[in-house]
Motif scaffolding. Structure first.
Motif, mmCIF file in Angstrom:
data_model
loop_
_atom_site.group_PDB
_atom_site.id
_atom_site.type_symbol
_atom_site.label_atom_id
_atom_site.label_comp_id
_atom_site.label_asym_id
_atom_site.label_seq_id
_atom_site.Cartn_x
_atom_site.Cartn_y
_atom_site.Cartn_z
ATOM 1 N N LEU A 123 0.812 -1.213 0.000
ATOM 2 C CA LEU A 123 0.000 0.000 0.000
ATOM 3 C C LEU A 123 0.847 1.266 0.000
ATOM 4 N N GLY A 124 2.178 1.107 -0.066
ATOM 5 C CA GLY A 124 3.062 2.268 -0.080
ATOM 6 C C GLY A 124 3.226 2.855 -1.466
ATOM 7 N N ALA A 125 2.241 2.709 -2.322
ATOM 8 C CA ALA A 125 2.241 3.271 -3.674
ATOM 9 C C ALA A 125 1.002 4.140 -3.837
ATOM 10 N N ALA A 126 1.037 5.048 -4.801
ATOM 11 C CA ALA A 126 -0.013 6.056 -4.919
ATOM 12 C C ALA A 126 -1.342 5.485 -5.406
ATOM 13 N N TRP A 184 -2.408 12.448 6.216
ATOM 14 C CA TRP A 184 -3.737 11.887 6.074
ATOM 15 C C TRP A 184 -3.979 11.452 4.625
ATOM 16 N N GLY A 185 -5.006 10.618 4.437
ATOM 17 C CA GLY A 185 -5.354 10.172 3.095
ATOM 18 C C GLY A 185 -6.522 9.206 3.125
ATOM 19 N N LEU A 186 -7.132 9.029 1.961
ATOM 20 C CA LEU A 186 -8.226 8.080 1.782
ATOM 21 C C LEU A 186 -7.704 6.894 0.991
ATOM 22 N N CYS A 187 -7.915 5.677 1.515
ATOM 23 C CA CYS A 187 -7.421 4.463 0.859
ATOM 24 C C CYS A 187 -8.609 3.615 0.401
ATOM 25 N N GLY A 199 1.098 1.897 5.030
ATOM 26 C CA GLY A 199 1.195 2.293 3.630
ATOM 27 C C GLY A 199 1.226 3.798 3.456
ATOM 28 N N LEU A 200 0.402 4.514 4.233
ATOM 29 C CA LEU A 200 0.389 5.972 4.152
ATOM 30 C C LEU A 200 1.735 6.555 4.581
ATOM 31 N N LEU A 201 2.324 6.010 5.646
ATOM 32 C CA LEU A 201 3.634 6.498 6.087
ATOM 33 C C LEU A 201 4.711 6.223 5.046
ATOM 34 N N LEU A 202 4.670 5.047 4.412
ATOM 35 C CA LEU A 202 5.639 4.744 3.361
ATOM 36 C C LEU A 202 5.479 5.693 2.179
ATOM 37 N N LEU A 203 4.242 6.026 1.844
ATOM 38 C CA LEU A 203 3.987 6.988 0.783
ATOM 39 C C LEU A 203 4.572 8.347 1.145
ATOM 40 N N TRP A 204 4.434 8.696 2.430
ATOM 41 C CA TRP A 204 4.933 9.985 2.919
ATOM 42 C C TRP A 204 6.458 10.056 2.878
ATOM 43 N N VAL A 205 7.140 9.032 3.419
ATOM 44 C CA VAL A 205 8.606 9.091 3.440
ATOM 45 C C VAL A 205 9.174 8.994 2.034
ATOM 46 N N GLY A 206 8.395 8.439 1.092
ATOM 47 C CA GLY A 206 8.838 8.383 -0.292
ATOM 48 C C GLY A 206 8.643 9.689 -1.038
ATOM 49 N N ALA A 232 11.104 2.511 -0.506
ATOM 50 C CA ALA A 232 10.223 1.443 -0.050
ATOM 51 C C ALA A 232 9.307 0.986 -1.176
ATOM 52 N N ALA A 233 8.823 -0.246 -1.041
ATOM 53 C CA ALA A 233 7.834 -0.806 -1.970
ATOM 54 C C ALA A 233 8.306 -0.740 -3.411
ATOM 55 N N GLY A 234 9.562 -1.105 -3.628
ATOM 56 C CA GLY A 234 10.085 -1.170 -4.984
ATOM 57 C C GLY A 234 10.570 0.149 -5.543
ATOM 58 N N ARG A 235 10.488 1.225 -4.775
ATOM 59 C CA ARG A 235 10.968 2.519 -5.262
ATOM 60 C C ARG A 235 12.498 2.593 -5.217
ATOM 61 N N VAL A 236 13.053 3.330 -6.147
ATOM 62 C CA VAL A 236 14.495 3.582 -6.150
ATOM 63 C C VAL A 236 14.775 4.732 -5.185
ATOM 64 N N PRO A 237 15.787 4.632 -4.316
ATOM 65 C CA PRO A 237 16.109 5.751 -3.423
ATOM 66 C C PRO A 237 16.353 7.031 -4.212
ATOM 67 N N GLU A 238 15.959 8.142 -3.630
ATOM 68 C CA GLU A 238 15.998 9.416 -4.348
ATOM 69 C C GLU A 238 17.419 9.912 -4.573
ATOM 70 N N LEU A 239 18.281 9.822 -3.575
ATOM 71 C CA LEU A 239 19.624 10.381 -3.679
ATOM 72 C C LEU A 239 20.503 9.518 -4.566
ATOM 73 N N ALA A 240 21.180 10.150 -5.533
ATOM 74 C CA ALA A 240 22.107 9.445 -6.416
ATOM 75 C C ALA A 240 23.273 10.372 -6.737
#
Length: 450
Positions: free
Chosen positions: A29-32, A46-49, A87-94, A300-308
């Motif tokens: 659930l850590g995806a949009a 906050w968010g609606l799932c 999932g909402l927190l993972l979306l947030w930190v991403g 998280a959830a298959g995302r590539v880390p932002e910093l490169a």
């Protein structure tokens, strides 16, 4: 970011999960995709799932206090936090939750107002009638003390479980299977000690993992026992070592060291991935400060880390160190120019000096797996069924780690050397040396090996 300025990571989020099933479901659930009307004001997310019903679940997380987040969700789950909050927190930190332009929606604002009203009343009662403000240091001290009590209870319970394991014999660990370790790890998560939980899960992978697994299990149990005892006796430790213990246990910390501006050479960059998280490790070397620092970035959830950061380039920037004895981790601050090519190379040491450097580092951090080292004038050479880096000027060598011997980077290193000495940067630890970047003799660009 929280209101206190402490950056959350996906690892911290997943450590909140009550069990493995929740971690897995929360990761999905850590995806949009299933989310709508998400937002954050810095201290609340906050968010609606979309769920199985006609109405989406209303999910809110209060992240003002990183050590004690709070959650609410309209789903029927009895797990706390539920998969929607994770999932909402993972979306947030991403970085996929936008800053709110106005007030939070009524359904989020009403819960938050009620929660903060109760918190103010509770803190007022604790303080004997005086209501503290949101930044009240005494309230923060009490919260830290309550978390320390929970971690202490968890460490005490873990000590008893290790004692029971050794009393019953290590063979029982193989018969019990992974469930024993997962249940123990969950107890450490309940105790708000994610570092202990992570180490317990690593123990679960050792039984029946190959020849001599009882030896490896006993060694890791001893290190976990040492960490437990370090926490239980932290008041007697030197300040820097106590900070290392707090970090290893999993307490959040900020990069509070003074900013150091330098031209930082990007030594190496590589990712370590599992089913829950991708961790990117970036090693930097300061041309003026002669410091080696580690940046960590998460996806998280298959995302590539932002910093490169491209290997071999230099970055004019500020870094701030995290607390702890001998800890190389730092936080990237202000950048003053984009990465640029450079002829800078870190100074190298012999293989014997590299081994001695790791031994010295263990005095500050007994749980350290490896240290960053640049080897000068070494030659990759076969050693029976294995490989080693032999010192070209001394009769010494460092074996390569098993993981390094199975990667294509080994053959790039052999081809780059061609039997001649090269300069190699990597990580030197108890399993051997892992080469990450190499430079040919004379002038030449850095060659990533990972």
């Amino acid at each position: 970011m929280t209101q206190q300025g402490v950056r959350w990571t996906a690892d911290q989020v997943l450590a909140l999960a009550p069990d493995a099933a929740s971690r897995k479901a929360g990761g999905k659930l850590g995806a949009a995709g299933p989310w709508s009307e998400t937002g954050t004001d810095g201290g609340t997310v906050w968010g609606l799932c979309k769920g199985s019903g006609s109405k989406p679940y209303q999910t809110v997380v209060d992240v003002t206090d990183a050590s004690r987040p709070a959650y609410t969700c309209g789903c029927p789950s009895r797990k706390f936090p539920c998969k929607h909050a994770l999932g909402l927190l993972l979306l947030w930190v991403g970085g996929d939750v936008a800053e709110a332009q106005g007030r939070a929606p009524d359904w989020a604002g009403e819960w938050l107002a009620a929660r903060r009203r109760r918190a103010a009343e509770r803190d007022a009662a604790d303080a004997g009638g005086s209501t503290p403000g949101p930044g009240d240091p005494e309230a923060a001290r009490r919260r830290a003390a309550r978390r320390a009590e929970r971690v202490t209870a968890g460490a005490t319970e873990l000590e008893q479980r290790l004692t029971d394991l050794l009393r019953g014999g290590l063979a029982a660990a193989e018969q019990a299977g992974y469930g024993l370790w997962e249940e123990t790890a969950a107890r450490m998560v309940d105790a708000q000690a994610p570092g202990l939980a992570s180490r317990v899960r690593e123990l679960g992978a050792i039984p029946a993992s190959g020849p001599d697994w009882p030896v490896r299990l006993l060694e890791e149990c001893a290190l976990l026992h040492l960490l437990d005892q370090g926490w239980l006796r932290r008041e007697r430790l030197p300040g820097a070592l106590a900070a290392t213990v707090r970090s290893r246990v999993g307490l959040p910390a900020s990069a509070d060291g003074p900013p150091v501006r330098d031209h930082w050479l990007v030594l190496a960059q590589y990712d370590v991935a599992d089913s829950r998280l991708t961790t990117r490790r970036i090693w930097l070397y300061g041309a003026e400060s002669r410091r080696t620092a580690l940046l960590l970035s998460y996806g998280a959830a298959g995302r590539v880390p932002e910093l490169a950061l491209p290997v071999g380039l230099t970055l004019d920037a500020e870094l701030s160190a995290y607390p702890g004895a001998g800890q190389p981790r730092a936080s990237l601050g202000e950048r003053f120019a984009p990465p640029a090519p450079s002829a800078i190379r870190p100074p190298g040491v012999t293989t014997a000096e590299a081994a001695a450097r790791y031994g010295e580092a263990l005095r500050d951090d007994p749980w350290l797996d490896s240290v960053p080292v640049t080897l000068d004038r070494v030659v990759p050479a076969p050693d029976g069924d294995s490989w080693q880096l032999a010192d070209a000027d001394q009769d010494t060598a460092l074996p390569l780690t098993p993981s390094a011997r199975s990667r294509p980077g080994l053959w790039r290193l052999v081809a780059l050397s061609g039997g001649a000495p090269v300069t190699v940067f990597g990580e030197c630890g108890h399993q051997g040396f892992t080469p990450l970047t190499a430079w040919p003799r004379g002038a030449g660009e850095a060659v990533p090996l990972h």
